[in-house]
Design a protein around this motif. Structure first.
Motif, PDB file in Angstrom:
ATOM      1  N   LYS A   1     -31.096 -25.193 -14.845  1.00  0.00           N
ATOM      2  CA  LYS A   1     -31.403 -23.901 -14.234  1.00  0.00           C
ATOM      3  C   LYS A   1     -31.568 -22.793 -15.275  1.00  0.00           C
ATOM      4  O   LYS A   1     -32.120 -21.741 -14.979  1.00  0.00           O
ATOM      5  N   TYR A   2     -31.041 -23.006 -16.467  1.00  0.00           N
ATOM      6  CA  TYR A   2     -31.006 -21.951 -17.480  1.00  0.00           C
ATOM      7  C   TYR A   2     -31.888 -22.314 -18.673  1.00  0.00           C
ATOM      8  O   TYR A   2     -31.918 -23.462 -19.099  1.00  0.00           O
ATOM      9  N   ALA A   3     -32.569 -21.291 -19.202  1.00  0.00           N
ATOM     10  CA  ALA A   3     -33.434 -21.505 -20.359  1.00  0.00           C
ATOM     11  C   ALA A   3     -32.791 -21.015 -21.653  1.00  0.00           C
ATOM     12  O   ALA A   3     -33.295 -21.293 -22.738  1.00  0.00           O
ATOM     13  N   THR A   4     -31.673 -20.312 -21.555  1.00  0.00           N
ATOM     14  CA  THR A   4     -31.025 -19.733 -22.732  1.00  0.00           C
ATOM     15  C   THR A   4     -30.319 -20.806 -23.549  1.00  0.00           C
ATOM     16  O   THR A   4     -29.495 -21.563 -23.026  1.00  0.00           O
ATOM     17  N   LYS A   5     -30.648 -20.883 -24.834  1.00  0.00           N
ATOM     18  CA  LYS A   5     -29.964 -21.829 -25.714  1.00  0.00           C
ATOM     19  C   LYS A   5     -28.489 -21.427 -25.864  1.00  0.00           C
ATOM     20  O   LYS A   5     -28.163 -20.251 -25.922  1.00  0.00           O
ATOM     21  N   LEU A   6     -27.641 -22.441 -25.966  1.00  0.00           N
ATOM     22  CA  LEU A   6     -26.217 -22.193 -26.052  1.00  0.00           C
ATOM     23  C   LEU A   6     -25.806 -21.766 -27.460  1.00  0.00           C
ATOM     24  O   LEU A   6     -26.371 -22.219 -28.454  1.00  0.00           O
ATOM     25  N   SER A   7     -24.820 -20.911 -27.532  1.00  0.00           N
ATOM     26  CA  SER A   7     -24.121 -20.607 -28.781  1.00  0.00           C
ATOM     27  C   SER A   7     -22.853 -21.453 -28.798  1.00  0.00           C
ATOM     28  O   SER A   7     -22.639 -22.292 -27.914  1.00  0.00           O
ATOM     29  N   SER A   8     -21.974 -21.235 -29.767  1.00  0.00           N
ATOM     30  CA  SER A   8     -20.736 -22.012 -29.780  1.00  0.00           C
ATOM     31  C   SER A   8     -19.880 -21.702 -28.555  1.00  0.00           C
ATOM     32  O   SER A   8     -19.197 -22.585 -28.028  1.00  0.00           O
ATOM     33  N   ALA A   9     -19.937 -20.469 -28.052  1.00  0.00           N
ATOM     34  CA  ALA A   9     -19.195 -20.133 -26.829  1.00  0.00           C
ATOM     35  C   ALA A   9     -19.721 -20.946 -25.655  1.00  0.00           C
ATOM     36  O   ALA A   9     -18.951 -21.516 -24.879  1.00  0.00           O
ATOM     37  N   GLY A  10     -21.049 -20.993 -25.515  1.00  0.00           N
ATOM     38  CA  GLY A  10     -21.642 -21.754 -24.431  1.00  0.00           C
ATOM     39  C   GLY A  10     -21.364 -23.243 -24.533  1.00  0.00           C
ATOM     40  O   GLY A  10     -21.151 -23.925 -23.524  1.00  0.00           O
ATOM     41  N   LEU A  11     -21.362 -23.770 -25.753  1.00  0.00           N
ATOM     42  CA  LEU A  11     -21.098 -25.199 -25.940  1.00  0.00           C
ATOM     43  C   LEU A  11     -19.669 -25.551 -25.542  1.00  0.00           C
ATOM     44  O   LEU A  11     -19.428 -26.538 -24.830  1.00  0.00           O
ATOM     45  N   VAL A  12     -18.711 -24.760 -25.999  1.00  0.00           N
ATOM     46  CA  VAL A  12     -17.319 -25.015 -25.623  1.00  0.00           C
ATOM     47  C   VAL A  12     -17.148 -24.861 -24.117  1.00  0.00           C
ATOM     48  O   VAL A  12     -16.486 -25.669 -23.464  1.00  0.00           O
ATOM     49  N   TYR A  13     -17.770 -23.814 -23.561  1.00  0.00           N
ATOM     50  CA  TYR A  13     -17.661 -23.586 -22.121  1.00  0.00           C
ATOM     51  C   TYR A  13     -18.305 -24.730 -21.337  1.00  0.00           C
ATOM     52  O   TYR A  13     -17.768 -25.164 -20.312  1.00  0.00           O
ATOM     53  N   LYS A  14     -19.443 -25.228 -21.793  1.00  0.00           N
ATOM     54  CA  LYS A  14     -20.129 -26.311 -21.085  1.00  0.00           C
ATOM     55  C   LYS A  14     -19.230 -27.533 -20.950  1.00  0.00           C
ATOM     56  O   LYS A  14     -19.192 -28.172 -19.905  1.00  0.00           O
ATOM     57  N   HIS A  15     -18.486 -27.852 -22.000  1.00  0.00           N
ATOM     58  CA  HIS A  15     -17.686 -29.080 -21.994  1.00  0.00           C
ATOM     59  C   HIS A  15     -16.268 -28.879 -21.463  1.00  0.00           C
ATOM     60  O   HIS A  15     -15.674 -29.836 -20.947  1.00  0.00           O
ATOM     61  N   PHE A  16     -15.736 -27.683 -21.589  1.00  0.00           N
ATOM     62  CA  PHE A  16     -14.342 -27.462 -21.204  1.00  0.00           C
ATOM     63  C   PHE A  16     -14.172 -26.384 -20.136  1.00  0.00           C
ATOM     64  O   PHE A  16     -13.042 -26.098 -19.731  1.00  0.00           O
ATOM     65  N   GLY A  17     -15.276 -25.786 -19.692  1.00  0.00           N
ATOM     66  CA  GLY A  17     -15.205 -24.606 -18.829  1.00  0.00           C
ATOM     67  C   GLY A  17     -14.411 -24.797 -17.558  1.00  0.00           C
ATOM     68  O   GLY A  17     -13.558 -23.970 -17.205  1.00  0.00           O
ATOM     69  N   LYS A  18     -14.684 -25.869 -16.819  1.00  0.00           N
ATOM     70  CA  LYS A  18     -13.963 -26.074 -15.556  1.00  0.00           C
ATOM     71  C   LYS A  18     -12.470 -26.246 -15.787  1.00  0.00           C
ATOM     72  O   LYS A  18     -11.641 -25.717 -15.026  1.00  0.00           O
ATOM     73  N   GLU A  19     -12.129 -26.973 -16.824  1.00  0.00           N
ATOM     74  CA  GLU A  19     -10.718 -27.165 -17.152  1.00  0.00           C
ATOM     75  C   GLU A  19     -10.063 -25.843 -17.546  1.00  0.00           C
ATOM     76  O   GLU A  19      -8.922 -25.552 -17.147  1.00  0.00           O
ATOM     77  N   ILE A  20     -10.778 -25.034 -18.312  1.00  0.00           N
ATOM     78  CA  ILE A  20     -10.253 -23.733 -18.738  1.00  0.00           C
ATOM     79  C   ILE A  20     -10.041 -22.821 -17.531  1.00  0.00           C
ATOM     80  O   ILE A  20      -9.001 -22.168 -17.398  1.00  0.00           O
ATOM     81  N   ILE A  21     -11.027 -22.768 -16.644  1.00  0.00           N
ATOM     82  CA  ILE A  21     -10.911 -21.941 -15.437  1.00  0.00           C
ATOM     83  C   ILE A  21      -9.706 -22.376 -14.612  1.00  0.00           C
ATOM     84  O   ILE A  21      -8.938 -21.550 -14.110  1.00  0.00           O
ATOM     85  N   GLY A  22      -9.538 -23.691 -14.472  1.00  0.00           N
ATOM     86  CA  GLY A  22      -8.407 -24.214 -13.717  1.00  0.00           C
ATOM     87  C   GLY A  22      -7.078 -23.765 -14.290  1.00  0.00           C
ATOM     88  O   GLY A  22      -6.133 -23.458 -13.549  1.00  0.00           O
ATOM     89  N   GLU A  23      -6.982 -23.702 -15.617  1.00  0.00           N
ATOM     90  CA  GLU A  23      -5.754 -23.242 -16.257  1.00  0.00           C
ATOM     91  C   GLU A  23      -5.529 -21.750 -16.007  1.00  0.00           C
ATOM     92  O   GLU A  23      -4.402 -21.321 -15.762  1.00  0.00           O
ATOM     93  N   VAL A  24      -6.603 -20.962 -16.059  1.00  0.00           N
ATOM     94  CA  VAL A  24      -6.460 -19.508 -15.902  1.00  0.00           C
ATOM     95  C   VAL A  24      -6.046 -19.137 -14.487  1.00  0.00           C
ATOM     96  O   VAL A  24      -5.167 -18.285 -14.289  1.00  0.00           O
ATOM     97  N   ILE A  25      -6.661 -19.768 -13.476  1.00  0.00           N
ATOM     98  CA  ILE A  25      -6.354 -19.394 -12.092  1.00  0.00           C
ATOM     99  C   ILE A  25      -5.405 -20.382 -11.422  1.00  0.00           C
ATOM    100  O   ILE A  25      -5.105 -20.247 -10.238  1.00  0.00           O
ATOM    101  N   GLN A  26      -4.945 -21.383 -12.190  1.00  0.00           N
ATOM    102  CA  GLN A  26      -3.992 -22.372 -11.684  1.00  0.00           C
ATOM    103  C   GLN A  26      -4.506 -23.058 -10.418  1.00  0.00           C
ATOM    104  O   GLN A  26      -3.877 -23.036  -9.359  1.00  0.00           O
ATOM    105  N   SER A  27      -5.672 -23.660 -10.549  1.00  0.00           N
ATOM    106  CA  SER A  27      -6.286 -24.372  -9.427  1.00  0.00           C
ATOM    107  C   SER A  27      -6.860 -25.694  -9.908  1.00  0.00           C
ATOM    108  O   SER A  27      -7.377 -25.791 -11.024  1.00  0.00           O
ATOM    109  N   LYS A  28      -6.763 -26.711  -9.035  1.00  0.00           N
ATOM    110  CA  LYS A  28      -7.393 -27.996  -9.294  1.00  0.00           C
ATOM    111  C   LYS A  28      -8.423 -28.326  -8.217  1.00  0.00           C
ATOM    112  O   LYS A  28      -8.909 -29.449  -8.137  1.00  0.00           O
ATOM    113  N   ASP A  29      -8.746 -27.337  -7.405  1.00  0.00           N
ATOM    114  CA  ASP A  29      -9.728 -27.520  -6.335  1.00  0.00           C
ATOM    115  C   ASP A  29     -11.120 -27.661  -6.964  1.00  0.00           C
ATOM    116  O   ASP A  29     -11.672 -26.691  -7.486  1.00  0.00           O
TER     117      ASP A  29
END
Length: 324
Positions: free
Chosen positions: A79-107
């Motif tokens: 859906k996105y045409a923007t090339k990833l930076s290091s932030a985007g790369l880390v977020y792409k691979h770990f983002g859901k896990e990181i979000i789960g830690e921040v909001i304490q959710s496994k849904d």
């Protein structure tokens, strides 16, 4: 047995917003929480690290998360045409896990929704900035003012040691940690806002949309079970149900325990609305408004006709029905 201490490596010298955030995001994960950080351009240091960010000339999604190498074209998804930076790369691979830690959710459904939303609303702009992508389609478009020094990338850039001051590795490393904290706090606040405020609001609007015909047979009036930011959610819900433009009035209880009737703006940024409250009510208050509308307990209708109030839910519902 002592837990393993992981090592994160990024480049030394001047720093940018993307790797400042990438390092902070990794440290939000329990396994990297107490990790050591090395800032170096020495390949021997990269090899000794467990994860290498924004340096190394490689991307493998496991250890190396660099985006500077020739031929790199990775995006978040199709859906996105923007090339990833290091932030985007880390977020792409770990983002859901990181979000789960921040909001304490496994849904998984919650994490999947927020994963895309936070990329779109926060991470993509950092990717674009670091890769030199303008947000304007028309590059000749002239900005009305200069916001350069209030953007996160600029704030991070200004944390680098001055060119005409001491510039030892220790100075850069010290300032990098400040930049990482700045970016990380901004990111965590965005995640909490969407996960703990925006998402619950969506559920309230969604429920009221599904119950709209129980409120009025027209299906054009929503009653919120409690006040919540509703406009963005309403537009998305209408669109996903192929009902764009259908809802004309939204009713909710205000902080003073009175009730409000709000018109629906044509767009989120518009001052025009789909159907203003009647012209002969506008600017009237209390008994004068009750007499003109024929509804007991009115409080006000704004002179611009976009919002009004009454003492009870029944009264604002009557105002909404009359306004249709």
């Amino acid at each position: 047995m002592a837990s393993q201490i992981f090592r994160i490596c990024t480049h030394s010298g001047s720093f940018h917003a993307d790797e400042s955030l990438a390092v902070y995001m990794l440290r939000l994960l329990p396994r990297y929480q107490n990790s050591s950080l090395v800032r170096s351009r020495d390949p021997a240091q990269w090899e000794q690290a467990d994860i290498v960010v924004d340096v190394g000339g490689k991307y493998d999604g496991t250890k190396f998360f660099d985006h500077h190498q020739r031929g790199f074209e990775e995006t978040f998804n199709e859906k996105y045409a923007t090339k990833l930076s290091s932030a985007g790369l880390v977020y792409k691979h770990f983002g859901k896990e990181i979000i789960g830690e921040v909001i304490q959710s496994k849904d998984e459904s919650v994490l999947e929704l927020l994963y895309d939303k936070i990329y779109k609303e926060f991470i993509e702009s950092l990717d674009a900035n670091d890769n030199g992508v303008s947000k304007y389609d028309n590059l000749t478009e002239k900005a009305k003012f200069n916001d350069r020094n209030i953007t996160l990338p600029s704030l991070v850039s200004n944390l680098n040691p001055h060119w005409n001051a001491e510039q030892s590795d220790e100075d850069f490393d010290r300032q990098f940690l400040i930049a990482s904290e700045l970016m990380g706090n901004a990111f965590v606040n965005v995640v909490k806002n969407y996960g703990l405020s925006w998402l619950p609001a969506k559920k309230i609007v969604e429920d009221s949309f599904n119950q709209r015909f129980e409120v009025d047979k027209s299906g054009k009036i929503l009653v919120l079970s409690q006040f919540a930011p509703w406009k963005e959610h309403l537009y998305e819900i209408e669109k996903s149900n192929d009902k764009e433009g259908e809802i004309l009035y939204v009713l909710f209880e205000d902080s003073g325990k009175n009730w409000r009737i709000s018109t629906v703006p044509i767009t989120s940024a518009s001052f025009d609305n789909r159907k203003p409250l009647p012209e002969n009510w506008r600017g009237l208050r209390d008994d004068a408004l009750s007499k003109e509308s024929g509804v007991e307990g009115c409080v006000f209708v704004h002179a611009a006709g976009f919002i009004g109030g009454a003492k009870t839910k029944d009264a604002v519902l009557q105002l909404a029905r009359l306004s249709l």
